[in-house]
Scaffold this motif. Structure first.
Motif, mmCIF file in Angstrom:
data_model
loop_
_atom_site.group_PDB
_atom_site.id
_atom_site.type_symbol
_atom_site.label_atom_id
_atom_site.label_comp_id
_atom_site.label_asym_id
_atom_site.label_seq_id
_atom_site.Cartn_x
_atom_site.Cartn_y
_atom_site.Cartn_z
ATOM 1 N N ASP A 51 0.859 -1.187 0.000
ATOM 2 C CA ASP A 51 0.000 0.000 0.000
ATOM 3 C C ASP A 51 0.896 1.238 0.000
ATOM 4 O O ASP A 51 1.779 1.384 0.850
ATOM 5 N N VAL A 54 -3.359 7.849 -2.153
ATOM 6 C CA VAL A 54 -3.071 6.530 -1.592
ATOM 7 C C VAL A 54 -3.509 5.466 -2.585
ATOM 8 O O VAL A 54 -4.556 5.580 -3.238
ATOM 9 N N ARG A 73 -3.994 1.391 -2.880
ATOM 10 C CA ARG A 73 -4.084 0.081 -2.229
ATOM 11 C C ARG A 73 -4.790 -0.889 -3.176
ATOM 12 O O ARG A 73 -5.465 -0.472 -4.117
ATOM 13 N N ALA A 74 -4.578 -2.178 -2.930
ATOM 14 C CA ALA A 74 -5.174 -3.178 -3.812
ATOM 15 C C ALA A 74 -6.695 -3.068 -3.819
ATOM 16 O O ALA A 74 -7.350 -3.245 -4.842
ATOM 17 N N ASN A 75 -7.276 -2.745 -2.664
ATOM 18 C CA ASN A 75 -8.731 -2.640 -2.562
ATOM 19 C C ASN A 75 -9.038 -1.592 -1.490
ATOM 20 O O ASN A 75 -8.540 -1.710 -0.373
ATOM 21 N N TRP A 100 1.836 3.226 5.909
ATOM 22 C CA TRP A 100 1.937 3.346 4.461
ATOM 23 C C TRP A 100 3.405 3.399 4.041
ATOM 24 O O TRP A 100 4.244 3.951 4.750
#
Length: 321
Positions: free
Chosen positions: A52, A89, A91-93, A162
């Motif tokens: 992330d 940001v 992130r995958a999901n 993060w």
């Protein structure tokens, strides 16, 4: 007869942004100390999942120039301006999002003077004074405040877990115990010994140089995008910084993570004249932050009205006295 290679390259960046490669190769360099063996010089990290990520950047804008003459006759120069910072940001999901967008407007006067502007047209300004009388000092102070806001946000996001990349060097990051990564697009001075500096263009996409130590940070060069046929040898080359306090092992892991992750975010020329070094999330964030500052002409009109209202009020108070 000496064999001379006749080379001409085209700079990928738009000419209005200048060159990302400003190094005078004949000037003395830092010759930073290598923290890893020279070979292999172009290092390919082991493939890994992209973590992330948070990309942090800021923008600033001078919206008006002002002058203040006190009762003693001293002329103080200043600026009225704004800065904003925030993060993208990834992130995958659930995917990509803007986070913690913040903006501030302020009047900054030099020569130790401080003055207030009344709120006008929905605009309000903080008031700040700096001791310097230099013409450029108020603008530099606005720039410094933007960089400090970026650094505070980057520290906070890193603390929250993060992998945070701040656009620019780590000069303003106060806590070097947080592994914030600095991302440097413009090369101003030679960091490595001449023979190693000359080898930096050998680095391919997704590769980095050995880490070297410079000013409380480990640094490495990496390439985020392929070099075009006629592009500068340094096209797509950036420099990353990781705090020294993390230790060499942690710095190596963080540098490898970033080297693997960043090529997927390389800028594209039809969107950004600073491609490929200016990453797509940073480009999008800058555009969003500028939108947040609003139209420059409306801000300038508000400043004129605020100055006029302040002067009218001062004249009225003087007449009453």
């Amino acid at each position: 007869m000496e064999d001379v290679t006749d080379e001409l390259h085209f700079e990928d960046w738009g000419a209005t942004y200048g060159s990302p490669y400003l190094i005078d190769e004949d000037a003395p360099g830092e010759d930073a100390e290598l923290a890893e063996p020279v070979e292999p010089f172009a290092r390919t990290p082991e493939p890994r999942e992209v973590p992330d990520l948070a990309f942090v950047d800021g923008v600033r804008r001078v919206e008006g120039l002002v002058y203040h003459r006190g009762d003693d006759g001293l002329l103080a120069r200043g600026v009225v301006g704004a800065h904003a910072c925030g993060a993208v940001v990834v992130r995958a999901n659930p995917g990509v999002a803007y986070e913690r967008m913040r903006s501030r407007r302020m009047l900054i006067l030099g020569s130790g003077r401080r003055a207030e502007l009344p709120p006008t047209l929905g605009y309000g300004w903080e008031s700040h004074a700096i001791a310097s009388a230099d013409f450029d000092a108020p603008v530099m102070d606005l720039q410094r405040r933007m960089r400090e806001a970026e650094a505070r946000l980057a520290e906070q996001l890193t603390f929250e877990g993060w992998l945070t990349i701040v656009d620019g060097p780590l000069n303003f990051v106060r806590s070097l115990d947080e592994p914030v990564v600095g991302y440097v697009k413009t090369h101003l001075r030679r960091r490595l010994a001449p023979e190693l500096h000359a080898r930096v263009p050998e680095v391919g996409v997704g590769q980095r140089t050995p880490l070297f130590l410079a000013r409380q940070s480990y640094s490495a060069y990496l390439r985020v995008a392929p070099r075009g046929r006629h592009a500068s040898p340094w096209s797509g080359i950036v420099r990353i910084e990781v705090p020294e306090s993390q230790g060499l092992g942690a710095a190596r892991d963080r540098a490898d993570e970033v080297t693997c992750a960043l090529p997927r975010f390389a800028g594209v020329a039809h969107k950004d004249p600073r491609a490929p070094q200016n990453l797509l999330p940073i480009f999008a964030l800058e555009r969003q932050l500028r939108h947040r500052l609003g139209p420059a002409d409306r801000a300038a009109r508000a400043i004129r009205l605020a100055v006029a209202g302040r002067d009218a009020r001062a004249s009225t108070n003087g007449a009453s006295a």
